[in-house]
Design a protein around this motif. Structure first.
Motif, PDB file in Angstrom:
ATOM      1  N   PHE A   1       2.066  -2.009   0.689  1.00 13.08           N
ATOM      2  CA  PHE A   1       3.066  -1.946  -0.375  1.00 13.08           C
ATOM      3  C   PHE A   1       2.594  -2.634  -1.656  1.00 13.08           C
ATOM      4  CE2 PHE A   1       5.849  -0.625   3.014  1.00 13.08           C
ATOM      5  CZ  PHE A   1       6.763   0.190   2.370  1.00 13.08           C
TER       6      PHE A   1
ATOM      7  N   LEU B   1       2.132  -0.164  -4.244  1.00  6.05           N
ATOM      8  CA  LEU B   1       3.305   0.514  -4.794  1.00  6.05           C
ATOM      9  C   LEU B   1       4.070  -0.349  -5.795  1.00  6.05           C
ATOM     10  CD1 LEU B   1       4.699   2.148  -1.517  1.00  6.05           C
ATOM     11  CD2 LEU B   1       3.380   3.258  -3.328  1.00  6.05           C
ATOM     12  N   TYR B   2       4.064  -1.669  -5.562  1.00  8.22           N
ATOM     13  CA  TYR B   2       4.793  -2.598  -6.429  1.00  8.22           C
ATOM     14  C   TYR B   2       3.850  -3.712  -6.863  1.00  8.22           C
ATOM     15  CZ  TYR B   2       8.720  -0.269  -4.125  1.00  8.22           C
ATOM     16  OH  TYR B   2       9.589   0.678  -3.627  1.00  8.22           O
TER      17      TYR B   2
END
Length: 201
Positions: free
Chosen positions: A116, A119-120
């Protein structure tokens, strides 16, 4: 005086017993629903499976055929159509389990969680992945935080608690989110996790 106390206790018992318990017999999963929360658009598939007599091999194939994931429940603290802001939410999926060795499975979960970061930009762990027992099952949990941008340009600091419970040929993934800078649902989420029961069939 004793009569007043007795009536008060009885009223408390009646209110407490009115709280709903969610149960999915297909996967042997049940839990206490947080009081007052509303159901989301839960998949018809999970409800229809309850009506069928399905053995484990057929169930495994159904999960595989649905891209390895079936939503069995989503709950919101407030109606997302009317509430302004980030709505605390709970989502429970049954996912395909590709490795039944727990240590290997745990490594796969941790590797997936760390992905993740791509993604962020500000993604980070509040709690690193750790082992615990949910119901009677050795499981994995971790808590993350990140910034989520909406289509209308708003930003929210999201806290996400994730519990992963391996069971038979699949696993339960429970995602519980709330607003890091606003309403904290920690106590409700902890109570939910403690109420989970998974059948030993």
């Amino acid at each position: 005086m004793n009569r007043i106390i007795y009536i008060t206790i009885m009223l408390f018992v009646l209110v407490a017993s009115a709280q709903r318990r969610f149960e999915n017999k297909t996967f042997g999963f049940s839990m206490q629903e947080p009081e007052g929360w509303v159901w989301g658009n839960n998949t018809d598939l999970a409800l229809n499976l309850e009506k069928l007599d399905i053995d484990e091999e057929k169930l495994k194939k159904i999960v595989e055929d649905h891209k390895g994931s079936i939503l069995i429940l989503s709950l919101f603290k407030y109606d997302p159509q009317t509430y302004k802001g980030l709505v605390p939410a709970i989502q429970i999926n049954v996912r395909e389990r590709k490795n039944e060795d727990f240590d290997t499975f745990k490594s796969d979960v941790i590797r997936s969680a760390r992905s993740f970061h791509g993604l962020y930009n500000d993604f980070e762990f509040i709690e690193e992945p750790y082992e615990l027992k949910v119901s009677h099952i050795k499981s994995i949990a971790f808590t993350t935080k990140f910034t989520m941008n909406t289509d209308n340009g708003q930003q929210y600091r999201v806290r996400s608690r994730i519990y992963v419970i391996p069971w038979k040929h699949y696993y339960f993934q429970i995602n519980m989110t709330d607003d890091l800078m606003g309403e904290d649902c920690s106590l409700e989420y902890l109570k939910l996790i403690k109420s989970i029961k998974i059948e030993r069939k």
